[in-house]
Design an enzyme around this catalytic site. Structure first.
Site, PDB file in Angstrom:
ATOM      1  N   SER A 201     -10.124   5.787  -5.146  1.00 60.98           N
ATOM      2  CA  SER A 201     -11.075   6.571  -5.355  1.00 60.98           C
ATOM      3  C   SER A 201     -10.722   7.741  -6.154  1.00 60.98           C
ATOM      4  O   SER A 201     -11.417   8.154  -6.993  1.00 60.98           O
ATOM      5  CB  SER A 201     -11.233   7.272  -4.007  1.00 60.98           C
ATOM      6  OG  SER A 201     -10.073   8.061  -3.322  1.00 60.98           O
TER       7      SER A 201
ATOM      8  N   LYS B 119       1.022  -1.108   0.028  1.00 60.78           N
ATOM      9  CA  LYS B 119      -0.088  -0.023  -0.099  1.00 60.78           C
ATOM     10  C   LYS B 119       1.087   1.195   0.091  1.00 60.78           C
ATOM     11  O   LYS B 119       1.655   1.394   0.807  1.00 60.78           O
ATOM     12  CB  LYS B 119      -1.062   0.052   1.347  1.00 60.78           C
ATOM     13  CG  LYS B 119      -1.747   1.249   1.323  1.00 60.78           C
ATOM     14  CD  LYS B 119      -2.673   1.186   2.417  1.00 60.78           C
ATOM     15  CE  LYS B 119      -3.873   2.260   2.465  1.00 60.78           C
ATOM     16  NZ  LYS B 119      -4.619   2.209   3.727  1.00 60.78           N
TER      17      LYS B 119
ATOM     18  N   GLU C 274       7.490  -6.780   1.326  1.00 58.45           N
ATOM     19  CA  GLU C 274       6.286  -6.691   2.004  1.00 58.45           C
ATOM     20  C   GLU C 274       5.304  -7.644   1.687  1.00 58.45           C
ATOM     21  O   GLU C 274       4.735  -8.327   2.770  1.00 58.45           O
ATOM     22  CB  GLU C 274       5.404  -5.260   1.990  1.00 58.45           C
ATOM     23  CG  GLU C 274       6.295  -4.096   2.238  1.00 58.45           C
ATOM     24  CD  GLU C 274       6.145  -3.901   3.965  1.00 58.45           C
ATOM     25  OE1 GLU C 274       5.504  -4.721   4.499  1.00 58.45           O
ATOM     26  OE2 GLU C 274       6.239  -2.874   4.390  1.00 58.45           O
TER      27      GLU C 274
ATOM     28  N   TYR D  37     -15.147   0.708  -7.245  1.00 57.26           N
ATOM     29  CA  TYR D  37     -16.337   1.542  -7.109  1.00 57.26           C
ATOM     30  C   TYR D  37     -17.172   1.495  -8.270  1.00 57.26           C
ATOM     31  O   TYR D  37     -18.515   1.921  -8.205  1.00 57.26           O
ATOM     32  CB  TYR D  37     -16.219   3.067  -6.718  1.00 57.26           C
ATOM     33  CG  TYR D  37     -15.249   3.184  -5.316  1.00 57.26           C
ATOM     34  CD1 TYR D  37     -15.691   3.157  -4.217  1.00 57.26           C
ATOM     35  CD2 TYR D  37     -13.927   3.405  -5.595  1.00 57.26           C
ATOM     36  CE1 TYR D  37     -14.882   3.153  -3.032  1.00 57.26           C
ATOM     37  CE2 TYR D  37     -13.144   3.546  -4.612  1.00 57.26           C
ATOM     38  CZ  TYR D  37     -13.623   3.454  -3.140  1.00 57.26           C
ATOM     39  OH  TYR D  37     -12.723   3.566  -2.330  1.00 57.26           O
TER      40      TYR D  37
ATOM     41  N   LYS E 114      -2.101  -1.546  -3.680  1.00 56.59           N
ATOM     42  CA  LYS E 114      -2.891  -0.374  -3.752  1.00 56.59           C
ATOM     43  C   LYS E 114      -2.012   0.963  -3.573  1.00 56.59           C
ATOM     44  O   LYS E 114      -1.045   1.142  -3.220  1.00 56.59           O
ATOM     45  CB  LYS E 114      -3.925  -0.226  -2.559  1.00 56.59           C
ATOM     46  CG  LYS E 114      -4.770   0.879  -2.313  1.00 56.59           C
ATOM     47  CD  LYS E 114      -5.452   0.872  -0.770  1.00 56.59           C
ATOM     48  CE  LYS E 114      -6.427   1.984  -0.972  1.00 56.59           C
ATOM     49  NZ  LYS E 114      -6.960   2.260   0.326  1.00 56.59           N
TER      50      LYS E 114
ATOM     51  N   ARG F  13     -10.752   9.735   1.523  1.00 58.88           N
ATOM     52  CA  ARG F  13     -10.599  10.439   2.804  1.00 58.88           C
ATOM     53  C   ARG F  13     -11.807  11.601   2.968  1.00 58.88           C
ATOM     54  O   ARG F  13     -12.271  11.713   4.127  1.00 58.88           O
ATOM     55  CB  ARG F  13      -9.336  11.182   2.982  1.00 58.88           C
ATOM     56  CG  ARG F  13      -8.095  10.099   3.023  1.00 58.88           C
ATOM     57  CD  ARG F  13      -6.744  10.687   3.096  1.00 58.88           C
ATOM     58  NE  ARG F  13      -5.593   9.347   3.287  1.00 58.88           N
ATOM     59  CZ  ARG F  13      -4.457   9.739   2.824  1.00 58.88           C
ATOM     60  NH1 ARG F  13      -3.941  10.875   2.415  1.00 58.88           N
ATOM     61  NH2 ARG F  13      -3.603   8.667   2.847  1.00 58.88           N
TER      62      ARG F  13
END
Length: 335
Positions: free
Chosen positions: A286, A207, A245, A325, A260, A217
């Site tokens: 987003s 991320k 990671e 979305y 992400k 946010r």
């Protein structure tokens, strides 16, 4: 118009790739990457109160739903063939504190939402966010000391409580998105100790500290009140670090790993695909959503074609699952 040097051209071209592009049927037959409704995870925002469906200004056609209307939306999504939803709570300011205590309240908004969804649509996969930023007064994903430093290990202790609370409520997967070191292993151990062996972990493994998160946010009113998230989210310039990671999260017990954002990090998705056999999720975030919506509203692009091309690129890079979305829109298009 007369053909020029046609004999020479014919003699040279033993293979013509255009043969396999000549009709729509042929193109479908040899298509290498296929986008399916089964690839989609629908991120949803839930808020307190009743009868509320409030559009997010920076995310046109995305809404904060009160629980009663969220259940209707979840049912519609499941009827379209979408198998999973990812939940994000909008927490009132009066319920936030510096220790994020509301995050593991058994009667909290997200816990009540999980229970209600599993009762209304038992077969749908419910994925819950494990991070403290919606619950803290300062908007960071971890606990903060008096110097403004994000504390890793004390944060993990709270994340564990949060994960157990959500598992108890009925979550199918918990999804730690905080990027604290060691949190996947701690959560896996705690889930197993509590008997939640079948609750999976979808780890936000790579991320990045990205500018693409702004509209999200806004949706949660969770922007950090000071500083930024660069001491725990990854540097956008790093690729090898992402593989490290991912390796750590797999070793600690992750069932699915995630990259992400997605669109600006297709190279990372591809590298992770080559490094693991686990399912890979990509988050069509987003900012990516908002840019497409804004350009479409201006009439500059063909929105439907851009959406399909964008999500197909994520699949082509190596993603098995896509949080987007656009999930309902895509499900309708694919149908």
């Amino acid at each position: 118009m007369a053909l020029i040097n046609s004999r020479v051209t014919t003699d040279i071209l033993h293979y013509r790739p255009r043969r396999l592009r000549s009709t729509a049927s042929l193109r479908r037959m040899v298509r290498e990457t296929t986008l399916s409704v089964n690839d989609l995870i629908y991120p949803m925002f839930v808020t307190e109160s009743e009868g509320q469906k409030v559009e997010i200004v920076s995310m046109p056609e995305c809404y904060r739903y009160s629980l009663d209307l969220l259940l209707q939306e979840v049912q519609q999504a499941f009827n379209l063939g979408i198998n999973a939803v990812a939940l994000f709570p909008v927490i009132p300011e009066q319920q936030k504190d510096d220790m994020a205590r509301e995050s593991y309240n058994p009667d909290g908004l997200i816990q009540r939402t999980i229970k209600a969804i599993k009762q209304a649509v038992p077969e749908i996969v419910v994925i819950t966010d494990i991070a403290l930023d919606p619950f803290t007064t300062h908007g960071h994903d971890g606990l903060v000391d008096e110097k403004g430093i994000i504390l890793n290990d004390p944060t993990v202790e709270v994340l564990v409580k949060m994960a157990i609370s959500q598992a108890t409520a009925g979550a199918t997967f918990v999804a730690p998105s905080d990027m604290m070191d060691g949190r996947v292993g701690a959560i896996r151990q705690a889930l197993d100790t509590a008997g939640y062996f079948d609750v999976g972990i979808l780890a936000y493994s790579a991320k990045y500290a990205s500018a693409y998160y702004g509209p999200f946010r806004d949706a949660l009113d969770s922007a950090p009140k000071f500083g930024d998230k660069k001491t725990y989210q990854m540097d956008a310039a790093n690729a090898r670090e992402a593989l490290k990671e991912v390796d750590l999260d797999i070793a600690e017990g992750a069932d699915i790993v995630m990259v992400k954002p997605a669109l600006a990090y297709l190279d990372i998705i591809h590298q992770v695909r080559n490094a693991t056999q686990l399912p890979i999720a990509a988050y069509n975030v987003s900012g990516e959503y908002a840019m497409i919506k804004a350009a479409a509203q201006m009439g500059w692009i063909d929105e439907k074609q851009i959406i399909l091309e964008t999500l197909t690129s994520m699949k082509r890079a190596g993603a098995d699952l896509i949080l987007t979305y656009f999930a309902k829109e895509v499900a309708l298009m694919l149908a």
